[in-house]
Scaffold this motif. Structure first.
Motif, short mmCIF file in Angstrom:
data_model
loop_
_atom_site.label_atom_id
_atom_site.label_comp_id
_atom_site.label_asym_id
_atom_site.label_seq_id
_atom_site.Cartn_x
_atom_site.Cartn_y
_atom_site.Cartn_z
N SER A 82 0.83 -1.21 0.00
CA SER A 82 0.00 0.00 0.00
C SER A 82 0.86 1.26 0.00
O SER A 82 0.56 2.23 -0.70
N ASN A 85 2.16 1.67 -3.55
CA ASN A 85 1.13 2.13 -4.48
C ASN A 85 0.65 3.55 -4.17
O ASN A 85 0.04 4.20 -5.03
N LYS A 101 0.75 -12.90 -4.99
CA LYS A 101 -0.03 -11.75 -4.54
C LYS A 101 0.74 -10.44 -4.78
O LYS A 101 0.17 -9.47 -5.27
N ARG A 102 2.00 -10.43 -4.43
CA ARG A 102 2.80 -9.22 -4.61
C ARG A 102 3.01 -8.91 -6.09
O ARG A 102 3.04 -7.75 -6.49
N GLU A 105 -0.28 -7.34 -7.37
CA GLU A 105 -0.55 -5.99 -6.88
C GLU A 105 0.56 -5.00 -7.19
O GLU A 105 0.36 -3.80 -7.11
#
Length: 252
Positions: A82, A85, A101-102, A105
């Motif tokens: 987060s 991003n 997952k990483r 994202e």
């Protein structure tokens, strides 16, 4: 006509968004911002107010190759993606496991180390805690850091054990030494490091790890040029022998 105008505006917005080249921005500002947790030996840790470790050395070399200064930005395992991003930093570094997952994202660099999950225990107890079955009991206290893959591993494989969660990863080895927990879920580079620097601790399953994973560096998913540049610099450092020297210093 109104629909056409809206479509043009949306198209221009997309072009503008993808036109923001992070490498150009870094070069223009003269600074690369590196997000790091500073709590994971031997990759990233604070010595007083100074970051040290294998990945800190690599970060400094990347900045040097680009001809820019470096700014280390503190983050946590829970907010790693987060914060990236939200553009709090340009690249995340510091013992980061490459996971699907990483990658979904964000984007992960080429791998630089193969490693696996193991345990950190008190000296003389590695034979006692040498499997998932030996640890996955209510009587066993398991220490993990919040938000990282160690916590995920414990929740998935050690759910019958008593799991104690810590905000700072550096606090978990201390808890093992003091007897607050019986084992720390960790990876073999970290376990080996603590075994070297603390005679009261040792690693269990460091040569026969419970999992196999790889580490990499992380950038925002729309920053392909930055990712390519990091991979390029890493390849150059590999050819020069710099990577091997640093691995010998920190990871062996």
């Amino acid at each position: 006509m109104k629909k056409i105008l809206i479509s043009i505006i949306l198209l221009l917005s997309c072009i503008t968004a993808y036109g923001k080249d992070k490498v150009e921005e870094i070069m223009k500002k003269g600074v690369i911002r590196v997000g790091t947790t500073g709590d994971y030996k031997p990759f990233t840790y604070l010595n007083g107010d100074k970051y040290e470790g294998y990945d800190i050395e690599i970060a400094n070399l990347i900045a040097k190759e680009l001809g820019v200064k470096i700014e280390f930005v503190p983050t946590t395992w829970k907010t790693l993606i987060s914060d990236l991003n939200e553009d709090k930093y340009d690249v995340a570094m510091g013992g980061i496991t490459r996971t699907v997952k990483r990658q979904v994202e964000a984007q992960m660099s080429n791998p630089y180390l193969v490693f696996g999950k193991c345990y950190l225990v008190r000296k003389g107890e590695k034979g006692k805690y040498n499997s998932i079955e030996a640890v996955n009991k209510p009587s066993v206290k398991v220490g993990v850091n919040i938000g990282g893959t160690n916590e995920i591993f414990a929740d998935e494989h050690l759910s019958n054990a008593t799991i104690i969660r810590y905000k700072n990863n550096l606090d978990v080895p201390v808890a093992v030494e003091k007897g607050e927990v019986d084992i720390m879920v960790t990876e073999n580079p970290e376990a080996v490091t603590y075994e070297k620097i603390n005679p009261k601790l040792e690693g269990s399953l460091t040569d026969a790890t419970l999992t196999k994973s790889q580490m990499g560096y992380m950038v925002a998913k729309d920053q392909q040029h930055l990712l390519n540049t990091i991979n390029f610099i890493l390849a150059e450092l590999e050819v020069r022998g710099t990577i091997a020297e640093l691995k010998n210093q920190y990871l062996k």
